[in-house]
Every structure is written in structure tokens, then in C-alpha cells.
Design a protein around this motif. Structure first.
Motif, PDB file in Angstrom:
ATOM      1  N   GLY A   1       0.831  -1.205   0.000  1.00  0.00           N
ATOM      2  CA  GLY A   1       0.000   0.000   0.000  1.00  0.00           C
ATOM      3  C   GLY A   1       0.862   1.251   0.000  1.00  0.00           C
ATOM      4  O   GLY A   1       0.595   2.215  -0.733  1.00  0.00           O
ATOM      5  N   GLU A   2       1.938   1.225   0.802  1.00  0.00           N
ATOM      6  CA  GLU A   2       2.833   2.393   0.875  1.00  0.00           C
ATOM      7  C   GLU A   2       3.572   2.617  -0.436  1.00  0.00           C
ATOM      8  O   GLU A   2       3.734   3.744  -0.888  1.00  0.00           O
ATOM      9  N   ILE A   3       3.996   1.530  -1.088  1.00  0.00           N
ATOM     10  CA  ILE A   3       4.798   1.664  -2.311  1.00  0.00           C
ATOM     11  C   ILE A   3       3.918   1.980  -3.524  1.00  0.00           C
ATOM     12  O   ILE A   3       4.247   2.801  -4.361  1.00  0.00           O
ATOM     13  N   LEU A   4       2.763   1.288  -3.599  1.00  0.00           N
ATOM     14  CA  LEU A   4       1.977   1.325  -4.839  1.00  0.00           C
ATOM     15  C   LEU A   4       1.030   2.509  -4.944  1.00  0.00           C
ATOM     16  O   LEU A   4       0.654   2.908  -6.046  1.00  0.00           O
ATOM     17  N   ASP A   5       0.594   3.046  -3.809  1.00  0.00           N
ATOM     18  CA  ASP A   5      -0.483   4.034  -3.762  1.00  0.00           C
ATOM     19  C   ASP A   5      -1.710   3.475  -4.472  1.00  0.00           C
ATOM     20  O   ASP A   5      -2.378   2.630  -3.930  1.00  0.00           O
ATOM     21  N   ASP A   6      -2.003   3.864  -5.758  1.00  0.00           N
ATOM     22  CA  ASP A   6      -3.212   3.308  -6.385  1.00  0.00           C
ATOM     23  C   ASP A   6      -2.904   2.376  -7.554  1.00  0.00           C
ATOM     24  O   ASP A   6      -3.788   2.008  -8.308  1.00  0.00           O
ATOM     25  N   LYS A   7      -1.632   1.974  -7.707  1.00  0.00           N
ATOM     26  CA  LYS A   7      -1.279   1.097  -8.844  1.00  0.00           C
ATOM     27  C   LYS A   7      -1.646  -0.355  -8.547  1.00  0.00           C
ATOM     28  O   LYS A   7      -1.243  -0.914  -7.531  1.00  0.00           O
ATOM     29  N   ILE A   8      -2.388  -0.957  -9.471  1.00  0.00           N
ATOM     30  CA  ILE A   8      -2.813  -2.354  -9.265  1.00  0.00           C
ATOM     31  C   ILE A   8      -1.629  -3.293  -9.504  1.00  0.00           C
ATOM     32  O   ILE A   8      -1.004  -3.240 -10.562  1.00  0.00           O
ATOM     33  N   PRO A   9      -1.325  -4.170  -8.531  1.00  0.00           N
ATOM     34  CA  PRO A   9      -0.221  -5.109  -8.754  1.00  0.00           C
ATOM     35  C   PRO A   9      -0.688  -6.494  -9.204  1.00  0.00           C
ATOM     36  O   PRO A   9      -1.795  -6.911  -8.882  1.00  0.00           O
ATOM     37  N   ALA A  10       0.177  -7.173  -9.959  1.00  0.00           N
ATOM     38  CA  ALA A  10       0.037  -8.629 -10.133  1.00  0.00           C
ATOM     39  C   ALA A  10       1.108  -9.201  -9.222  1.00  0.00           C
ATOM     40  O   ALA A  10       2.265  -8.783  -9.288  1.00  0.00           O
ATOM     41  N   ILE A  11       0.711 -10.113  -8.325  1.00  0.00           N
ATOM     42  CA  ILE A  11       1.665 -10.583  -7.306  1.00  0.00           C
ATOM     43  C   ILE A  11       2.054 -12.033  -7.587  1.00  0.00           C
ATOM     44  O   ILE A  11       1.195 -12.912  -7.635  1.00  0.00           O
ATOM     45  N   LYS A  12       3.353 -12.258  -7.797  1.00  0.00           N
ATOM     46  CA  LYS A  12       3.851 -13.618  -8.037  1.00  0.00           C
ATOM     47  C   LYS A  12       4.114 -14.272  -6.695  1.00  0.00           C
ATOM     48  O   LYS A  12       4.849 -13.710  -5.879  1.00  0.00           O
ATOM     49  N   GLY A  13       3.516 -15.441  -6.457  1.00  0.00           N
ATOM     50  CA  GLY A  13       3.820 -16.169  -5.219  1.00  0.00           C
ATOM     51  C   GLY A  13       2.633 -16.295  -4.272  1.00  0.00           C
ATOM     52  O   GLY A  13       2.817 -16.643  -3.121  1.00  0.00           O
TER      53      GLY A  13
END
Ligand code: F3S
Length: 391
Positions: A205-217
Motif C-alpha cells: 500500500g505504501e509503495i503502490l499508492d493506487d497502482k494495481i499489482p500482479a503478485i507472483k507467489g
């Protein structure tokens, strides 16, 4: 934003003040975020129900809406409010309980179902690809990411306006292209328990702000762990969704790349603990517990009893409490309290003399220092139970 003839009539006040104000809220939001039109929704979920966080002025606005005969057009549910049905309510000033009941009744008058839970998806699972207007951030991330429904993170007023009009502006999470990942997160460590999923959420949340991530793992993560991840992510950032599966066909050249190491999670967890003192309250159930979580707590209790100087709260919805039957009974027999309709964060813990809260929820650990003026101890469920149960 385009309005149909009928929507224009509502905007101009032909269907009364309450509908007009709701249509204006939606039209202005739509203009602000570049929506092309309003789209119908299946459901709305309304936050901002607790008198503790709401205060008097918004309560008056709600009463005015109800008095003007505002009625919801779609299934609409409510987030937790500031009291339960007995245990907490008996300990806080009755005047505050009364003010809360008035707000909750106002919602009922407008046709909302007072579910009083932040996990409305356990009562009724939203349909895949259905459009909704939900305003509890943890539920929004869970709905978009795990249940594959479509909702923006509404504020309380815009979710209520959407419920009364039955529509929401078509922008953000309602558009396919806006749901694409903007960052790739690689987990270089295996997550072992719910607090590590929570710590990951706080960090992202701190790093991305509003960018949607795809999370591997995340392939083997349970739904309860994903709930912790999303709730924490929405606490420190404006992310409304994550992709569970990393699709190899995604073009990654322009996407932000983030690597997460074990030491990053340890650092976040340490920051979420502000005290080494004995807790006054051990709180499990943020977001509200699933049936599986209640079963797990119940099985870990064995036949132990709680210590007399530590409160033990397990928060959930009345719906899950009813389903939990003997598991819920076991928690209560050991001295714990299954609390419905509220949670430690939205009730008045200060008035109960609670100064230190131990929890396995990253969201609570993040908010309690400000919203409850409490110190926090962030630790997995097993440690929480060790702290509250006698040997
Ligand atoms: Fe729910 Fe309260 Fe946490 S409303 S998400 S249990 S802060």
C-alpha cells in the motif's frame, strides 16, 4: 457525463430533494473522474455507520434524507457501527448508544439491511463481473481481487447515493482497461501466516499508492490470508485490487517491478508493534472473522480459560456467529466474547480503559494508535491466544 432524460429529471429535482442530491453527488463524481455515463449496480455497501467516526453533522444529513423519503433501489448493506447488542453497550454512556441506534434506524428507514459487518460477502457472495458501489476498503479489495466483482472504493455518501439511485458512474474499477496490472510484485520469501500477509499489504500500500499489482507467489494463499493482505493494502494506499495470478502473457516492459524480501516484512511487522507491555485487549476479527477463522480459534483454545485481566474479543457478523454454533460457544465458554455489529477500531475502546491492543490484524495495528489512542502488539493468532489464555 451523459445523463438520460430520466436521470436529468432526477437531477433537476422532479423526483424530490433526496433523489436530486444523490444524483448530483453521482454526476459530480462522474465528471471528476471522467465517467461517460451511469451504469446500474447490483448492490451497495455503506460505511460511515459508526457514530464514533461519523459525529453529529453527517447524522443530521442522513436524517434529512430519510425524512425526505429517500429509499434504496438495490440491495444495500451496512458496515459495523460503534456498539454491539450487549457486552460493550453496557459499559459505555447510554447517550452514545442511543445516538448510534438513531443513526442505524435511519439507515433502516431508507431500506438498507443493517448487516453491520465489513464482510458482507459472507452473507451473500456478489456475482462475478457484477457492478457494485461498496465503500468499505477491505471489502472493496476482496470483492475486486478474490470474488471478481467490480467496484470502486466509494465513500459512505457516494455509496448511499448510488444505492438510492441504483446506479454508479462508469469509471475506474468498472472499466476493463483500468483493472489491468500496473506493477509486478515478486515475493522472494514464502509467507507463513496471516500477519505476514498483513505486513505485505501494509508495505505494498505504501509503495503502490493506487497502482494495481500482479503478485507472483500467492498461489497457495487461503482466502482468509488474502483478506488480510487486501485490508492492509487498502489501509496504507489507495489500491482497490490485486491480481492473484501472474499471467505470463502480460507485457511487463512498462510495469513497475517490486521485489519483496523477508527483511522487508520483518521491518513492517516491527513498526506495527509499539508496545512491550501486557495487552488490555486481545482482538481477533479485523476484517470480521470467517467461519473458518472462528473454527480455528476454537480448536486452538483447547480447554483453556482466559486470564481475568485481559479482554478477549473475536469480532464477526451475527450471520457467521449463528453459523458458528458450538465453535462460538467454546470461545465464549473459555471467557472470550464473540462480538457482532462492531469492532475494536470503530467502538470506544478508550472508554473501556483499553490502552494496549494485541491483534493479528495489520489493519487494526495500523489504525489503533490514531483511532483508539492505543499502543499495539502485532503478532500471529497463536501468540495472541498465548497472551490471553491461562497455562
Ligand atoms: Fe472491519 Fe473494523 Fe477492521 S470495520 S475491517 S473489523 S477496522
Amino acid at each position: 457525463m451523459y445523463l438520460t432524460k430520466e436521470e436529468e429529471r432526477i437531477y433537476d429535482g422532479e423526483l424530490g430533494w433526496a433523489n436530486q442530491i444523490c444524483m448530483k453527488i453521482l454526476a459530480h463524481l462522474g465528471e471528476l473522474f471522467g465517467a461517460d455515463k451511469l451504469i446500474p449496480i447490483d448492490s451497495a455497501h455503506i460505511s460511515g455507520v459508526s457514530y464514533k467516526t461519523l459525529g453529529d453533522a453527517p447524522s443530521d444529513f442522513l436524517k434529512a434524507l430519510a425524512k425526505a423519503n429517500a429509499k434504496v433501489q438495490v440491495k444495500a448493506t451496512t458496515n459495523p457501527h460503534s456498539i454491539d447488542k450487549g457486552y460493550i453497550c453496557r459499559k459505555i454512556p447510554q447517550e452514545m448508544c442511543q445516538k448510534q441506534r438513531t443513526i442505524t434506524k435511519t439507515f433502516e428507514k431508507m431500506g438498507l439491511k443493517n448487516t453491520l459487518t465489513c464482510t458482507p460477502y459472507y452473507l451473500e457472495k456478489p456475482k462475478r463481473n457484477s457492478h457494485m458501489a461498496w465503500s468499505e476498503s477491505s471489502a472493496v479489495v476482496y470483492a475486486n481481487s478474490v470474488l471478481k466483482a467490480w467496484t470502486n472504493r466509494e465513500g459512505g455518501p457516494s455509496a448511499l447515493a448510488a444505492a438510492i439511485i441504483g446506479k454508479t458512474p462508469n469509471y475506474g474499477m468498472h472499466r476493463t482497461e483500468e483493472r489491468e496490472p500496473k506493477a509486478i510484485v515478486t515475493l522472494n520469501t514464502k509467507l507463513k501466516n496471516e500477519t505476514e500477509f498483513g505486513a505485505l499489504g501494509i508495505l505494498l500500500g505504501e509503495i503502490l499508492d493506487d497502482k494495481i499489482p500482479a503478485i507472483k507467489g500467492l498461489e497457495s494463499a487461503s482466502k482468509d490470508d488474502l483478506k488480510q493482505l487486501g485490508a492492509a493494502m487498502a489501509s496504507t494506499g489507495m489500491v482497490n485490487m490485486f491480481h492473484l495470478h501472474y499471467d505470463e502473457s502480460i507485457r511487463t516492459e512498462n510495469l513497475e517491478k517490486i521485489n519483496v524480501e523477508r527483511k522487508d516484512l520483518i521491518q513492517v511487522s516491527q513498526k506495527l508493534t509499539t508496545s512491550t507491555k501486557k495487552p488490555d485487549l486481545v482482538f481477533i476479527g479485523c476484517p470480521h472473522c470467517s467461519l473458518n477463522e472462528i473454527k480455528r480459534i476454537s480448536s486452538l483454545i483447547n480447554n483453556k480459560k482466559t486470564k481475568s485481566d485481559v479482554e478477549f474479543w473475536v469480532c464477526t457478523s451475527w450471520h457467521i456467529k449463528e453459523k458458528a454454533g458450538k465453535y462460538a460457544d467454546k470461545i465464549e465458554k473459555c471467557g472470550g466474547h464473540i462480538i457482532t455489529d462492531t469492532c475494536a477500531v470503530v467502538t470506544w475502546t478508550e472508554k473501556l480503559g483499553i490502552k494496549t491492543i494485541m491483534t493479528n490484524s495489520a489493519k487494526t495495528a495500523h489504525y489503533a494508535p490514531t483511532l483508539n489512542k492505543a499502543e499495539t502488539i502485532f503478532t500471529p493468532l497463536e501468540n495472541c491466544l498465548k497472551a490471553v489464555l491461562k497455562e
